[in-house]
Design a protein around this motif. Structure first.
Motif, mmCIF file in Angstrom:
data_model
loop_
_atom_site.group_PDB
_atom_site.id
_atom_site.type_symbol
_atom_site.label_atom_id
_atom_site.label_comp_id
_atom_site.label_asym_id
_atom_site.label_seq_id
_atom_site.Cartn_x
_atom_site.Cartn_y
_atom_site.Cartn_z
ATOM 1 N N ASP A 63 6.649 14.430 -10.598
ATOM 2 C CA ASP A 63 7.257 14.579 -11.922
ATOM 3 C C ASP A 63 6.378 15.424 -12.850
ATOM 4 O OD1 ASP A 63 9.303 13.032 -10.990
ATOM 5 O OD2 ASP A 63 8.705 11.214 -12.049
ATOM 6 N N SER A 64 5.061 15.257 -12.744
ATOM 7 C CA SER A 64 4.161 16.046 -13.584
ATOM 8 C C SER A 64 4.195 17.523 -13.180
ATOM 9 C CB SER A 64 2.735 15.507 -13.505
ATOM 10 O OG SER A 64 2.167 15.729 -12.226
ATOM 11 N N LEU A 65 4.329 17.783 -11.887
ATOM 12 C CA LEU A 65 4.442 19.165 -11.413
ATOM 13 C C LEU A 65 5.750 19.789 -11.892
ATOM 14 C CD1 LEU A 65 3.116 18.816 -7.744
ATOM 15 C CD2 LEU A 65 1.935 19.853 -9.693
ATOM 16 N N PHE A 66 6.816 18.999 -11.910
ATOM 17 C CA PHE A 66 8.103 19.473 -12.413
ATOM 18 C C PHE A 66 8.001 19.805 -13.896
ATOM 19 C CE2 PHE A 66 12.219 18.229 -14.424
ATOM 20 C CZ PHE A 66 12.976 19.287 -13.949
ATOM 21 N N GLN A 67 7.338 18.930 -14.653
ATOM 22 C CA GLN A 67 7.153 19.160 -16.083
ATOM 23 C C GLN A 67 6.367 20.454 -16.319
ATOM 24 O OE1 GLN A 67 8.391 17.350 -18.637
ATOM 25 N NE2 GLN A 67 7.510 18.807 -20.084
ATOM 26 N N HIS A 68 5.331 20.656 -15.522
ATOM 27 C CA HIS A 68 4.525 21.867 -15.650
ATOM 28 C C HIS A 68 5.360 23.108 -15.320
ATOM 29 C CE1 HIS A 68 1.083 24.440 -15.828
ATOM 30 N NE2 HIS A 68 1.102 24.725 -14.534
ATOM 31 N N PHE A 72 0.840 -1.203 0.000
ATOM 32 C CA PHE A 72 0.000 0.000 0.000
ATOM 33 C C PHE A 72 0.873 1.249 0.000
ATOM 34 C CE2 PHE A 72 -1.987 3.323 2.677
ATOM 35 C CZ PHE A 72 -3.055 3.666 1.844
ATOM 36 N N LEU A 73 1.900 1.263 0.859
ATOM 37 C CA LEU A 73 2.802 2.412 0.904
ATOM 38 C C LEU A 73 3.563 2.549 -0.409
ATOM 39 C CD1 LEU A 73 3.945 4.735 2.573
ATOM 40 C CD2 LEU A 73 5.714 3.168 3.426
ATOM 41 N N ALA A 74 3.918 1.433 -1.026
ATOM 42 C CA ALA A 74 4.621 1.464 -2.312
ATOM 43 C C ALA A 74 3.770 2.151 -3.377
ATOM 44 C CB ALA A 74 4.972 0.045 -2.757
ATOM 45 N N VAL A 75 2.473 1.837 -3.398
ATOM 46 C CA VAL A 75 1.576 2.469 -4.361
ATOM 47 C C VAL A 75 1.511 3.970 -4.109
ATOM 48 C CG1 VAL A 75 -0.835 2.652 -5.101
ATOM 49 C CG2 VAL A 75 0.194 0.401 -4.762
ATOM 50 N N LEU A 76 1.441 4.366 -2.838
ATOM 51 C CA LEU A 76 1.397 5.783 -2.502
ATOM 52 C C LEU A 76 2.674 6.495 -2.943
ATOM 53 C CD1 LEU A 76 -0.172 6.021 1.089
ATOM 54 C CD2 LEU A 76 -1.238 6.545 -1.112
ATOM 55 N N ILE A 77 3.811 5.911 -2.618
ATOM 56 C CA ILE A 77 5.092 6.532 -2.956
ATOM 57 C C ILE A 77 5.237 6.659 -4.469
ATOM 58 C CG2 ILE A 77 7.597 6.210 -2.912
ATOM 59 C CD1 ILE A 77 7.281 4.919 -0.162
ATOM 60 N N PHE A 78 4.898 5.596 -5.190
ATOM 61 C CA PHE A 78 5.009 5.630 -6.649
ATOM 62 C C PHE A 78 4.068 6.679 -7.248
ATOM 63 C CE2 PHE A 78 3.871 4.206 -10.929
ATOM 64 C CZ PHE A 78 5.122 4.063 -11.494
ATOM 65 N N SER A 79 2.835 6.720 -6.740
ATOM 66 C CA SER A 79 1.841 7.667 -7.266
ATOM 67 C C SER A 79 2.254 9.105 -7.012
ATOM 68 C CB SER A 79 0.472 7.396 -6.632
ATOM 69 O OG SER A 79 0.029 6.088 -6.920
ATOM 70 N N PHE A 80 2.710 9.382 -5.796
ATOM 71 C CA PHE A 80 3.144 10.741 -5.488
ATOM 72 C C PHE A 80 4.403 11.107 -6.264
ATOM 73 C CE2 PHE A 80 0.100 10.592 -2.089
ATOM 74 C CZ PHE A 80 -0.199 11.926 -1.830
ATOM 75 N N GLY A 81 5.237 10.113 -6.561
ATOM 76 C CA GLY A 81 6.416 10.365 -7.377
ATOM 77 C C GLY A 81 6.033 10.777 -8.789
ATOM 78 N N MET A 82 5.041 10.106 -9.345
ATOM 79 C CA MET A 82 4.559 10.475 -10.679
ATOM 80 C C MET A 82 3.933 11.871 -10.663
ATOM 81 S SD MET A 82 5.311 7.983 -12.715
ATOM 82 C CE MET A 82 4.234 8.225 -14.125
ATOM 83 N N PHE A 83 3.205 12.161 -9.592
ATOM 84 C CA PHE A 83 2.584 13.480 -9.460
ATOM 85 C C PHE A 83 3.651 14.559 -9.353
ATOM 86 C CE2 PHE A 83 0.311 16.650 -6.651
ATOM 87 C CZ PHE A 83 -0.475 17.171 -7.677
#
Length: 205
Positions: free
Chosen positions: A71-76, A58-69
């Motif tokens: 990265d998207s904020l960085f791209q923006h 469960f924590l792995a999914v959270l960490i991965f999801s927030f990592g993708m988020f």
């Protein structure tokens, strides 16, 4: 290019820049706090009925999801920043491409070597590895996941020719260094405690 002229190429007024900076600091800080709480109080494990492995997933999914988020904020943030030629042709495509491929190689291979629980703080859940991973990429870098991630930030900044991105990349590296100052000793303590417990168990036999 002087430091002053370089900094002048950053649009400090862009809200997206500061949101990206905040998200970069949030991730390792939040996961360190959550993981330490899990080690001491087993909060997530209790939520999953005492199943530490499911809690770690469960924590792995959270960490991965927030990592993708993140990265998207960085791209923006990059999209809102001024462009400036940083490298001459053809290095302007070769260097970022090589950096990205190398960085992602370090991230993916370290995840493969450690497994899901080894990558996503499983030791804080009591899921400890039997042996230290010493193969690639850990025989090349001590912290290949953090280094690989930093390289990917730098690659994107160079590819899109955003000086602000390079400044954020430096910030990413500093944040990771600070996180490692807390992660490393705590993880060493976890394994040291296990070694002590194993030694005590052998004495009782």
């Amino acid at each position: 290019m002087s430091a002053t002229s370089f900094l002048s190429l950053v649009d400090w007024s862009q809200r997206s820049l500061w949101i990206s900076v905040a998200s970069i600091a949030f991730n390792p800080t939040a996961w360190n706090i959550v993981a330490r709480n899990e080690y001491r109080n087993k909060t997530i494990t209790r939520v999953f009925g005492g199943n530490a492995r499911n809690g770690c997933y469960f924590l792995a999914v959270l960490i991965f999801s927030f990592g993708m988020f993140r990265d998207s904020l960085f791209q923006h943030a990059l999209e809102d920043q001024p462009t400036q030629k940083i490298l001459p042709e053809p290095l302007d495509t070769i260097v970022p491409a090589v950096l990205f491929v190398a960085g992602q190689t370090f991230v993916i291979t370290s995840t493969w070597a450690l497994g899901i629980t080894g990558t996503f703080l499983g030791d804080y859940f009591g899921i400890l590895m039997d042996h230290r991973v010493e193969g690639f990429p850990f025989n090349v870098l001590r912290d290949p996941m953090y280094i690989g991630s930093t390289m990917s930030f730098a690659a994107a900044s160079l590819w899109f020719e955003r000086p602000a991105g390079l400044l954020i990349t430096l910030y990413v590296y500093i944040v990771y260094l600070v996180a490692l100052r807390y992660e490393g000793p705590f993880t060493d303590m976890i394994y040291s405690n296990r070694a002590s417990q194993n030694a005590e168990s052998k004495k009782d036999l």
